[in-house]
Scaffold this motif. Structure first.
Motif, PDB file in Angstrom:
ATOM      1  N   ALA A   1       7.893 -15.540  -3.833  1.00 37.87           N
ATOM      2  CA  ALA A   1       6.447 -15.330  -3.769  1.00 37.87           C
ATOM      3  C   ALA A   1       5.695 -16.659  -3.752  1.00 37.87           C
ATOM      4  O   ALA A   1       4.707 -16.824  -3.027  1.00 37.87           O
ATOM      5  CB  ALA A   1       5.988 -14.475  -4.958  1.00 37.87           C
TER       6      ALA A   1
ATOM      7  N   SER B   1       6.860  -6.090  -7.585  1.00 35.92           N
ATOM      8  CA  SER B   1       7.420  -5.780  -6.276  1.00 35.92           C
ATOM      9  C   SER B   1       6.987  -6.880  -5.319  1.00 35.92           C
ATOM     10  O   SER B   1       6.022  -7.598  -5.585  1.00 35.92           O
ATOM     11  CB  SER B   1       6.962  -4.412  -5.774  1.00 35.92           C
ATOM     12  N   LEU B   2       7.706  -7.010  -4.225  1.00 39.69           N
ATOM     13  CA  LEU B   2       7.382  -8.052  -3.245  1.00 39.69           C
ATOM     14  C   LEU B   2       7.638  -7.512  -1.840  1.00 39.69           C
ATOM     15  O   LEU B   2       8.661  -7.796  -1.213  1.00 39.69           O
ATOM     16  CB  LEU B   2       8.228  -9.306  -3.506  1.00 39.69           C
TER      17      LEU B   2
ATOM     18  N   ASP C   1      11.361  -4.518   0.068  1.00 38.52           N
ATOM     19  CA  ASP C   1      10.773  -4.948  -1.190  1.00 38.52           C
ATOM     20  C   ASP C   1      11.794  -5.906  -1.785  1.00 38.52           C
ATOM     21  O   ASP C   1      12.845  -5.478  -2.279  1.00 38.52           O
ATOM     22  CB  ASP C   1      10.532  -3.759  -2.125  1.00 38.52           C
TER      23      ASP C   1
ATOM     24  N   LEU D   1       4.525 -11.903   3.697  1.00 39.72           N
ATOM     25  CA  LEU D   1       4.098 -10.780   2.876  1.00 39.72           C
ATOM     26  C   LEU D   1       3.663  -9.618   3.757  1.00 39.72           C
ATOM     27  O   LEU D   1       3.030  -9.815   4.802  1.00 39.72           O
ATOM     28  CB  LEU D   1       2.935 -11.185   1.970  1.00 39.72           C
TER      29      LEU D   1
ATOM     30  N   PRO E   1       6.766 -11.053 -10.056  1.00 41.96           N
ATOM     31  CA  PRO E   1       6.181  -9.928  -9.315  1.00 41.96           C
ATOM     32  C   PRO E   1       6.942  -8.641  -9.595  1.00 41.96           C
ATOM     33  O   PRO E   1       8.172  -8.628  -9.643  1.00 41.96           O
ATOM     34  CB  PRO E   1       6.324 -10.355  -7.844  1.00 41.96           C
TER      35      PRO E   1
ATOM     36  N   ILE F   1      -0.259  -8.073  -4.719  1.00 42.84           N
ATOM     37  CA  ILE F   1       0.995  -8.252  -5.444  1.00 42.84           C
ATOM     38  C   ILE F   1       0.724  -8.082  -6.931  1.00 42.84           C
ATOM     39  O   ILE F   1      -0.128  -8.748  -7.504  1.00 42.84           O
ATOM     40  CB  ILE F   1       1.614  -9.640  -5.175  1.00 42.84           C
ATOM     41  N   ARG F   2       1.443  -7.181  -7.572  1.00 47.33           N
ATOM     42  CA  ARG F   2       1.283  -6.932  -9.002  1.00 47.33           C
ATOM     43  C   ARG F   2       2.318  -7.737  -9.779  1.00 47.33           C
ATOM     44  O   ARG F   2       3.508  -7.722  -9.448  1.00 47.33           O
ATOM     45  CB  ARG F   2       1.429  -5.441  -9.314  1.00 47.33           C
ATOM     46  N   TRP F   3       1.825  -8.407 -10.832  1.00 49.34           N
ATOM     47  CA  TRP F   3       2.691  -9.246 -11.653  1.00 49.34           C
ATOM     48  C   TRP F   3       2.914  -8.590 -13.010  1.00 49.34           C
ATOM     49  O   TRP F   3       2.075  -7.841 -13.496  1.00 49.34           O
ATOM     50  CB  TRP F   3       2.070 -10.630 -11.825  1.00 49.34           C
TER      51      TRP F   3
ATOM     52  N   PRO G   1      -2.065 -11.039  -0.453  1.00 47.22           N
ATOM     53  CA  PRO G   1      -1.557 -11.640  -1.695  1.00 47.22           C
ATOM     54  C   PRO G   1      -2.140 -11.028  -2.963  1.00 47.22           C
ATOM     55  O   PRO G   1      -1.440 -10.904  -3.973  1.00 47.22           O
ATOM     56  CB  PRO G   1      -1.945 -13.117  -1.557  1.00 47.22           C
TER      57      PRO G   1
END
Length: 406
Positions: free
Chosen positions: A255, A397-398, A138, A378, A395, A385-387, A382
């Motif tokens: 990201a 997490s990534l 992450d 990723l 983000p 992904i939570r912003w 896509p």
């Protein structure tokens, strides 16, 4: 203006993930728009570049939240500690701002920051060493977060082992979404943070070191250049501002590259483009969104629109930085873009003091990650992904995969 304020829908995951279609519509609708922003607050959005640039240097627009007519802004701060939290250079105007900024500006000059390059590179490699063998990570939790937290902790002279605590308290104080923050949660977090910072100050008084915090304690005790409340507020501001936006710059920049494989390939093949790439990440999808708050000291006119005294004015840098009148083809990511004078770091006397450090950390972190993580991709679709929901964009997490290394 008589139209109803437009709602920025922070409760809508689609908007949080990609606010730019609405931002574009707001800019096209007019240079100044009333809007309901994070926390349910109302603000006047300045949406175009030239107007935003002028507003950031307009002395009629204050940084002090006490100039705001909306009392909810103050109510979002801990009741017993409002004066303390407002005693920092981010929320002050001259002459206090000038005095406070001068106390710390020497630590963030381009020359001093350049001297930190070897240590930042060493830390970057350290955090990547921990994930390279696994082939997955992450990149926020494992890399983009601990790197700037460690850098600012070492600069201030703060024990790095304490970073999880002050990061947790900071998040609780500044996180914004569709609903106003819970005052009890904010108050509890600030009480913990103030107690922690007070303990740090006492420790530096007893045993000063060669660090920024020790220098600030000397300025307080021996030179009487700031009050105790200002000292506490300064340390909190430097701790919080010293890592939050840089985390978002690093995580958001990676990201953004993963969403634009042509630009990722170009940067891998030409790492000398990194400085310009960082500026483009800041312009295209920077860590502050939609922008920078000011408060009207008096009735003002912005772009022909009458804004009343006490109004919250949000200079929407994230919207203005895609203004086609200033940036050709603004919705296209172009790491070779020239003349990239974005507003992500602000402008004027409040221009981000830590900009040189953030730029250097971004260059080293992203450049090293691209070099050491071949096959970077990723690990989730896509749209999973939570912003972050409001004010500060990046983000949460990534999750990524890459070719494992030794």
């Amino acid at each position: 203006m008589s139209e109803r304020p437009v709602l920025l829908p922070y409760a809508d995951p689609a908007f949080v993930a990609d606010p730019f279609p609405l931002y574009r519509q707001l800019r096209e609708d007019g240079p100044v728009r009333r809007a309901v922003i994070a926390g349910g607050l109302e603000a006047w959005l300045v949406t175009r570049y030239d107007d935003g640039l002028a507003a950031l240097s307009d002395p009629r627009l204050s940084s002090d939240v006490r100039d705001a007519s909306d009392t909810r802004l103050l109510q979002q701060l801990p009741e017993t500690e409002r004066e303390s939290m407002l005693s920092n250079m981010l929320r002050s105007d001259p002459p206090d701002h000038t005095r406070l900024r001068r106390l710390v500006s020497k630590a963030f000059t381009a020359r001093r920051v350049a001297g930190m390059r070897p240590r930042i590179q060493s830390l970057t490699d350290h955090f990547l060493d921990a994930v390279v063998p696994a082939g997955r990570a992450d990149l926020v939790a494992d890399f983009a977060l601990p790197l700037p937290v460690t850098v600012i902790s070492e600069l201030l002279g703060v024990p790095v082992d304490d970073r999880h605590d002050f990061q947790h308290w900071t998040d609780r104080m500044i996180m914004r979404g569709a609903q106003p923050p819970d005052p009890a949660v904010v108050d509890e977090a600030w009480q913990h943070m103030r107690g922690y910072v007070t303990g740090l100050v006492q420790a530096k008084r007893a045993q000063p070191g060669d660090d920024l915090l020790s220098g600030l304690v000397t300025a307080r005790d021996e030179e009487q250049q700031l009050t105790e409340d200002e000292l506490i507020a300064m340390v909190f501001l430097l701790l919080a501002a010293g890592y939050i936006t840089t985390v978002n710059l690093i995580g958001g920049g990676i990201a953004t590259l993963l969403a634009h494989p042509d630009q990722l390939a170009l940067l891998r093949s030409a790492p000398e483009l990194l400085p310009g790439a960082i500026e483009e990440f800041l312009r295209y999808d920077g860590p502050v969104s939609p922008g920078i708050a000011r408060f009207a000291r008096e009735d003002v006119e912005i772009a022909g629109v009458a804004v009343p005294r006490g109004a919250t004015v949000l200079i929407a840098s994230a919207i203005a930085d895609r203004d086609p009148a200033r940036f050709p083809d603004p919705d296209r990511l172009d790491i070779t873009r020239q003349d990239n004078a974005h507003l992500a770091f602000g402008h004027g006397i409040h221009y981000c003091l830590g900009a040189p450090l953030a730029r250097l950390e971004g260059q080293i972190a992203i450049g090293t990650a691209l070099r050491r993580l071949p096959g970077l991709a990723l690990a989730v679709p896509p749209d999973e992904i939570r912003w972050r929901p409001g004010g500060l964009r990046g983000p949460e997490s990534l999750p990524v995969t890459f070719t494992p290394g030794g």
